[in-house]
Design a protein around this motif. Structure first.
Motif, PDB file in Angstrom:
ATOM      1  N   ARG A 194       0.828  -1.211   0.000  1.00 52.35           N
ATOM      2  CA  ARG A 194       0.000   0.000   0.000  1.00 52.35           C
ATOM      3  C   ARG A 194       0.863   1.262   0.000  1.00 52.35           C
ATOM      4  O   ARG A 194       0.537   2.244  -0.663  1.00 52.35           O
ATOM      5  N   ILE A 195       1.968   1.228   0.740  1.00 51.25           N
ATOM      6  CA  ILE A 195       2.848   2.399   0.788  1.00 51.25           C
ATOM      7  C   ILE A 195       3.551   2.603  -0.550  1.00 51.25           C
ATOM      8  O   ILE A 195       3.681   3.727  -1.044  1.00 51.25           O
ATOM      9  N   ARG A 196       4.011   1.488  -1.159  1.00 45.69           N
ATOM     10  CA  ARG A 196       4.708   1.589  -2.446  1.00 45.69           C
ATOM     11  C   ARG A 196       3.770   2.016  -3.572  1.00 45.69           C
ATOM     12  O   ARG A 196       4.199   2.667  -4.531  1.00 45.69           O
ATOM     13  N   SER A 197       2.511   1.659  -3.460  1.00 40.50           N
ATOM     14  CA  SER A 197       1.562   1.999  -4.528  1.00 40.50           C
ATOM     15  C   SER A 197       1.163   3.460  -4.518  1.00 40.50           C
ATOM     16  O   SER A 197       0.529   3.944  -5.453  1.00 40.50           O
ATOM     17  N   ASN A 198       1.535   4.172  -3.481  1.00 40.88           N
ATOM     18  CA  ASN A 198       1.178   5.587  -3.370  1.00 40.88           C
ATOM     19  C   ASN A 198       2.389   6.452  -3.690  1.00 40.88           C
ATOM     20  O   ASN A 198       3.501   6.192  -3.228  1.00 40.88           O
ATOM     21  N   VAL A 199       2.191   7.486  -4.491  1.00 36.39           N
ATOM     22  CA  VAL A 199       3.299   8.350  -4.910  1.00 36.39           C
ATOM     23  C   VAL A 199       3.953   9.027  -3.716  1.00 36.39           C
ATOM     24  O   VAL A 199       5.181   9.166  -3.646  1.00 36.39           O
ATOM     25  N   ASP A 200       3.144   9.468  -2.743  1.00 32.27           N
ATOM     26  CA  ASP A 200       3.667  10.176  -1.579  1.00 32.27           C
ATOM     27  C   ASP A 200       4.114   9.237  -0.470  1.00 32.27           C
ATOM     28  O   ASP A 200       4.526   9.707   0.599  1.00 32.27           O
ATOM     29  N   GLY A 201       4.021   7.936  -0.698  1.00 31.70           N
ATOM     30  CA  GLY A 201       4.426   6.980   0.320  1.00 31.70           C
ATOM     31  C   GLY A 201       3.504   6.948   1.519  1.00 31.70           C
ATOM     32  O   GLY A 201       3.926   6.685   2.646  1.00 31.70           O
ATOM     33  N   ARG A 202       2.218   7.210   1.296  1.00 31.19           N
ATOM     34  CA  ARG A 202       1.244   7.194   2.396  1.00 31.19           C
ATOM     35  C   ARG A 202       0.496   5.857   2.427  1.00 31.19           C
ATOM     36  O   ARG A 202       0.358   5.184   1.414  1.00 31.19           O
ATOM     37  N   TYR A 203       0.023   5.531   3.606  1.00 30.28           N
ATOM     38  CA  TYR A 203      -0.730   4.299   3.793  1.00 30.28           C
ATOM     39  C   TYR A 203      -2.215   4.645   3.682  1.00 30.28           C
ATOM     40  O   TYR A 203      -2.856   5.077   4.641  1.00 30.28           O
ATOM     41  N   LEU A 204      -2.765   4.466   2.481  1.00 34.52           N
ATOM     42  CA  LEU A 204      -4.159   4.816   2.226  1.00 34.52           C
ATOM     43  C   LEU A 204      -5.037   3.577   2.289  1.00 34.52           C
ATOM     44  O   LEU A 204      -4.631   2.486   1.878  1.00 34.52           O
ATOM     45  N   LEU A 205      -6.247   3.790   2.806  1.00 29.96           N
ATOM     46  CA  LEU A 205      -7.218   2.691   2.961  1.00 29.96           C
ATOM     47  C   LEU A 205      -8.555   3.107   2.378  1.00 29.96           C
ATOM     48  O   LEU A 205      -8.904   4.292   2.375  1.00 29.96           O
ATOM     49  N   ASP A 206      -9.294   2.124   1.891  1.00 32.29           N
ATOM     50  CA  ASP A 206     -10.697   2.390   1.567  1.00 32.29           C
ATOM     51  C   ASP A 206     -11.510   2.058   2.814  1.00 32.29           C
ATOM     52  O   ASP A 206     -12.402   1.210   2.819  1.00 32.29           O
ATOM     53  N   GLY A 207     -11.167   2.769   3.882  1.00 32.22           N
ATOM     54  CA  GLY A 207     -11.812   2.567   5.180  1.00 32.22           C
ATOM     55  C   GLY A 207     -11.968   3.884   5.912  1.00 32.22           C
ATOM     56  O   GLY A 207     -11.451   4.921   5.486  1.00 32.22           O
ATOM     57  N   VAL A 208     -12.677   3.834   7.030  1.00 30.82           N
ATOM     58  CA  VAL A 208     -12.980   5.036   7.804  1.00 30.82           C
ATOM     59  C   VAL A 208     -12.813   4.734   9.290  1.00 30.82           C
ATOM     60  O   VAL A 208     -12.822   3.566   9.699  1.00 30.82           O
ATOM     61  N   PRO A 209     -12.656   5.775  10.145  1.00 29.61           N
ATOM     62  CA  PRO A 209     -12.587   5.561  11.595  1.00 29.61           C
ATOM     63  C   PRO A 209     -13.903   5.012  12.148  1.00 29.61           C
ATOM     64  O   PRO A 209     -14.960   5.118  11.511  1.00 29.61           O
TER      65      PRO A 209
END
Length: 358
Positions: A194-209
Motif C-alpha cells: 500500500r505504501i509503495r503503490s502511493n506516490v507520496d508513500g502514504r498508507y491509504l485505505l478504503d476505510g474510515v474511523p
C-alpha cells in the motif's frame, strides 16, 4: 416640526408610565440578547479546531456588545422616565439624553447589522469549515505531535455527535492516511504494497474511523475494504446501503450554526422594535416636558415632536456641525501670521538684516 403631537399633563404621565415599563422590557431583552451571544460564542469556540478563520465570531461579539449596551441604556431611560414629571430633576437630563439618543440609534443599527450578517456569513462559515475539517482529517493520525494531540478525539466526538462522516462524505477518508505509522507493521506485505503503490508513500485505505459507523444500522459496522464487493458477504458497494453516516460534517456543522444564528433573528427583531419604541417614546416625552417647562406651566398642554426641523434640514445641520468639529483645532494661516509667535519671528528677521548687510 416633524410629527408634532399635543400632550396634556395626563397624557405625559401615561407616556412616562408606559415608557418606564417598556424600558425595563428592553433591559430584559438586552439580557436575552447577551445570553444568546455568549451561547453562540461558546459553541463556536468549542469547535474552533475545525474552523479556518474567525470571521463568523463577529455575530456573537456584536450580540454580546449590544446586549450589555442595551441593558445600560434602557436602565438610564427608565431613570429619565421617573424624573420626567419632576421640574426640579428633569433639566439635568438635557445633555445626557442627547448622548442617549445617539447610543440608542447606534444600537439599532448594530442589531440590524447582526440580523443581516447572520444570513450573509453562511458562505464564509462553509468555507471556514471546509478548510478546517480538511486539516482536521489530515492531522487525525498525529496523536504524538504537540498541538495536534487531541485532533483525533475532536474529530471522533464531532462525527458521533453530529452523526456525520468526513468533510463532504465518508470518501474523504480514502484520500488521507489516518492511521499513524506507529501502529503499522512495516514487515507486513500488505502494508509495504500500500505504501509503495502511493506516490507520496502514504498508507491509504478504503476505510474510515469507527466514529463514522451508524449505530442504528442493522448490519455490523464495516469500516475497511468498503469498495471491495468480495471482502464482505452479500455486499455490493454501488447499491448497498452502507452502515456509515452519509452526511458530511461540513454540511452538518453549517446547518447547526446557521440554525443557531437564524434562531436569533426573531429575538433580534423583537429587540429592534422595542428599542425603536423606547427611542421614539422618550423623544416625544423629552420634547413635550421641555416645551411645558419653557412655557413655565408644568401642568399645561405642550407640543411633543420627533425633530425640530424637517429630515433634510436636520441632516444639513448635522453635516454642518460635523464639518465644524473637523475644522476645530486647525490653524488659520491668516491668524498664524498675526500671532505673537509670528510677530517675534518677524522681529528677529528684521534685527538680523542690518547685521548681515554690514
Amino acid at each position: 416640526m416633524l410629527l408634532k403631537i399635543k400632550f396634556s399633563l395626563q397624557r405625559r404621565v401615561h407616556v412616562a408610565q408606559g415608557l418606564w415599563l417598556l424600558s425595563w422590557m428592553a433591559v430584559i431583552w438586552g439580557g436575552v440578547i447577551f445570553c444568546l451571544g455568549v451561547y453562540l460564542k461558546t459553541e463556536l469556540l468549542r469547535r474552533a479546531e475545525v474552523m479556518d478563520n474567525t470571521e463568523i465570531h463577529v455575530v456573537p461579539d456584536i450580540l454580546m456588545l449590544v446586549g450589555l449596551a442595551s441593558i445600560g441604556t434602557n436602565w438610564l431611560a427608565s431613570r429619565a422616565c421617573q424624573d420626567s414629571l419632576d421640574p426640579s430633576r428633569f433639566p439635568r437630563w438635557r445633555v445626557p439624553l442627547l448622548v442617549w439618543f445617539s447610543v440608542a440609534a447606534v444600537l439599532c443599527c448594530l442589531l440590524i447589522a447582526v440580523f443581516v450578517l447572520s444570513y450573509a456569513l453562511q458562505g464564509s462559515l462553509e468555507e471556514s469549515l471546509k478548510v478546517g475539517l480538511r486539516n482536521g482529517i489530515r492531522f487525525y493520525k498525529d496523536t504524538d505531535v504537540p498541538g495536534r494531540c487531541f485532533q483525533k478525539e475532536t474529530i471522533d466526538r464531532l462525527q458521533m455527535e453530529f452523526r456525520c462522516c468526513g468533510n463532504n462524505n465518508f470518501k474523504d477518508w480514502f484520500e488521507v492516511q489516518w492511521v499513524s505509522n506507529r501502529y503499522l507493521d512495516f514487515t507486513s506485505k500488505d502494508v509495504k504494497d500500500r505504501i509503495r503503490s502511493n506516490v507520496d508513500g502514504r498508507y491509504l485505505l478504503d476505510g474510515v474511523p469507527f466514529s463514522c459507523c451508524n449505530p442504528t444500522s442493522p448490519r455490523p459496522c464495516m469500516r475497511y475494504h468498503l469498495t471491495d464487493n468480495h471482502a464482505h458477504f452479500n455486499y455490493d458497494y454501488q447499491s448497498e446501503e452502507l452502515n456509515l453516516y452519509g452526511l458530511g460534517c461540513r454540511q452538518a456543522l453549517t446547518d447547526y450554526y446557521m440554525e443557531l444564528m437564524n434562531s436569533t433573528g426573531p429575538a433580534v427583531l423583537s429587540v429592534i422594535l422595542v428599542q425603536i419604541s423606547v427611542l421614539v417614546s422618550l423623544r416625544y416625552l423629552q420634547t413635550a416636558v421641555e416645551a411645558a417647562m419653557a412655557l413655565e406651566d408644568p401642568a399645561g398642554d405642550s407640543d411633543g415632536y420627533l425633530l425640530e426641523k424637517s429630515v433634510k434640514e436636520t441632516i444639513e445641520d448635522l453635516k454642518a456641525q460635523a464639518l465644524t468639529m473637523l475644522k476645530f483645532g486647525q490653524v488659520d494661516p491668516d491668524d498664524a501670521e498675526g500671532s505673537p509667535e509670528a510677530a517675534d519671528v518677524e522681529k528677529d528677521e528684521k534685527d538680523a538684516a542690518p547685521t548681515a548687510g554690514s
